[in-house]
Design a protein around this motif. Structure first.
Motif, short mmCIF file in Angstrom:
data_model
loop_
_atom_site.label_atom_id
_atom_site.label_comp_id
_atom_site.label_asym_id
_atom_site.label_seq_id
_atom_site.Cartn_x
_atom_site.Cartn_y
_atom_site.Cartn_z
N TYR A 154 0.79 -1.23 0.00
CA TYR A 154 0.00 0.00 0.00
C TYR A 154 0.82 1.28 0.00
CZ TYR A 154 -3.97 -3.06 0.75
OH TYR A 154 -4.93 -4.03 0.59
N GLU A 155 2.04 1.24 0.54
CA GLU A 155 2.85 2.44 0.57
C GLU A 155 3.20 2.93 -0.85
OE1 GLU A 155 4.47 5.78 1.90
OE2 GLU A 155 3.30 4.34 3.08
N PRO A 156 3.50 2.04 -1.80
CA PRO A 156 3.75 2.52 -3.17
C PRO A 156 2.56 3.24 -3.78
CG PRO A 156 4.61 0.30 -2.90
CD PRO A 156 3.81 0.59 -1.68
N ILE A 157 1.34 2.85 -3.40
CA ILE A 157 0.15 3.53 -3.92
C ILE A 157 0.10 4.96 -3.38
CG2 ILE A 157 -2.37 3.51 -3.98
CD1 ILE A 157 -2.22 0.45 -3.72
N ARG A 158 0.32 5.10 -2.07
CA ARG A 158 0.34 6.44 -1.47
C ARG A 158 1.44 7.28 -2.14
NH1 ARG A 158 0.47 3.07 3.16
NH2 ARG A 158 -1.60 2.80 4.13
N TYR A 159 2.56 6.62 -2.41
CA TYR A 159 3.72 7.32 -2.97
C TYR A 159 3.42 7.87 -4.36
CZ TYR A 159 8.38 7.88 -5.08
OH TYR A 159 9.49 8.37 -5.73
N ILE A 160 2.93 7.02 -5.28
CA ILE A 160 2.73 7.49 -6.66
C ILE A 160 1.62 8.53 -6.74
CG2 ILE A 160 1.12 5.65 -7.38
CD1 ILE A 160 2.62 5.72 -10.12
N LEU A 161 0.57 8.36 -5.93
CA LEU A 161 -0.49 9.35 -5.92
C LEU A 161 -0.01 10.68 -5.33
CD1 LEU A 161 -3.53 7.13 -4.89
CD2 LEU A 161 -3.13 8.17 -7.13
N GLY A 162 0.97 10.60 -4.45
CA GLY A 162 1.52 11.79 -3.83
C GLY A 162 2.45 12.58 -4.74
N LEU A 163 2.79 12.01 -5.90
CA LEU A 163 3.66 12.71 -6.84
C LEU A 163 2.94 13.84 -7.56
CD1 LEU A 163 5.70 9.77 -8.44
CD2 LEU A 163 6.33 11.24 -6.51
N GLY A 164 1.62 13.89 -7.42
CA GLY A 164 0.85 15.00 -7.98
C GLY A 164 0.42 14.74 -9.40
N GLY A 165 0.35 15.79 -10.19
CA GLY A 165 -0.17 15.73 -11.55
C GLY A 165 -1.37 16.65 -11.69
N LYS A 166 -1.82 16.81 -12.93
CA LYS A 166 -2.92 17.74 -13.20
C LYS A 166 -4.29 17.16 -12.85
CE LYS A 166 -0.44 20.07 -16.96
NZ LYS A 166 0.72 19.17 -17.03
#
Length: 324
Positions: free
Chosen positions: A28-40
């Motif tokens: 689950y931490e990788p999911i939080r991580y990639i979503l935390g990278l932002g984006g439009k």
């Protein structure tokens, strides 16, 4: 109507507040991580814009909008493995920070969760929404496979390339819009026209991405300029150049494409010069404008007030008029 900025804020808040189990942390931490990278967050924003256009409840549509964002990021996670990409939005990719097995499994969880969130729609439109979503997901996978096939294919045509980017990039924009319209109980014809607006806009967006990869300002574009040239990626510009190059231009182009070792800066400069001499930038811009105009023609057919549809025109302009 909500503004684009307001909808982005709603999506970002939804992303930030989404809770995942603590264990296993490697899942689950990788999911939080990639979503935390932002984006439009443009795909979930499009879903909410479509819902708002037909006076649906934007707040009620937030779960499926988040589902779209999770699905999009799951494809990015898996694409980065296939591309062996070290960075995503300037940060380590998941498979680099953890390992490919973790990235595969976390991406799978995101896909499952995205489908669960997409079912948070009125029962009356549930089948239509899930049909659009599953069709969209299959299309994205087909487009990715076509893109990988192109790496070893010598005879890729412009028509095949357009079909690949339609599937890999455009159908998710289109599907997001159609799902938002369906949630708001829009008629089938309006939902279909909004889908075709997004589909054509997505093709135009990717064509512009091809142009900016060669001619963009790296500080404003946000990516390495010339990256497609260095990897011999079959973009619109390269395919068109290979079609029309003759004589010394053709000979020089083939030299750089087949050189096993070359100075990266010299390769980018030389192929860019070939593109400029052949006028492929102008041809790519004409193709991009064709699809942008096509998108607006479909938007014009949507039976909604012009002042409400203006937001979609503004979104298209923001997407296509980027710094270069």
């Amino acid at each position: 109507m909500y503004s684009i900025a307001q909808l982005q804020d709603l999506v970002n808040k939804q992303v930030a507040e989404k809770e995942y189990p603590a264990q296993p942390s490697e899942l689950y931490e990788p999911i939080r991580y990639i979503l935390g990278l932002g984006g439009k967050r443009m795909r979930p924003v499009l879903l909410l814009m479509a819902c708002d256009l037909f006076e649906g409840s934007v707040i009620s549509a937030l779960p499926p909008a988040l589902g779209i964002e999770l699905f999009h990021n799951s494809t990015l996670m898996h694409d980065d493995i296939m591309d062996n990409a070290p960075l995503r939005r300037g940060k380590e990719t998941v498979h680099s920070k953890w390992n490919p097995n973790v990235a595969i499994l976390s991406g799978d969880v995101m896909l499952v969760e995205s489908f669960r969130l997409l079912t948070h729609v009125p029962q009356a439109v549930l089948k239509k929404v899930t049909d659009v979503f599953t069709g969209t997901a299959l299309g994205v996978c087909e487009g990715q496979q076509m893109d990988m096939n192109f790496e070893t294919s010598e005879g890729v045509t412009i028509a095949e390339y357009i079909e690949m980017i339609r599937l890999k990039t455009a159908v998710l924009l289109a599907g997001s819009l159609k799902i938002g319209a369906l949630i708001a109980n829009a008629g089938d014809e309006d939902a279909d026209n909004l889908y075709r607006f997004g589909e054509s806009l997505g093709v135009a967006f990717q064509l512009q991405d091809d142009i900016l990869d060669v001619y963009g300002d790296p500080d404003k574009f946000g990516k390495q300029v010339g990256g497609d040239i260095l990897s011999n990626k079959k973009t619109y510009l390269l395919i068109k150049a290979m079609d029309i190059a003759e004589g010394l231009d053709e000979e020089e182009l083939q030299y750089w494409l087949n050189a096993e070792e070359s100075d990266p800066a010299a390769k980018v400069r030389s192929i860019t010069d070939i593109y400029t001499r052949l006028g492929v930038r102008q041809l790519a811009e004409e193709e991009m404008n064709h699809y942008a105009e096509k998108a607006l023609s479909f938007l014009a057919r949507v039976t909604a007030p012009d002042d409400k549809k203006q937001l979609f025109k503004d979104f298209a302009e923001k997407l296509l008029v980027r710094e270069n």
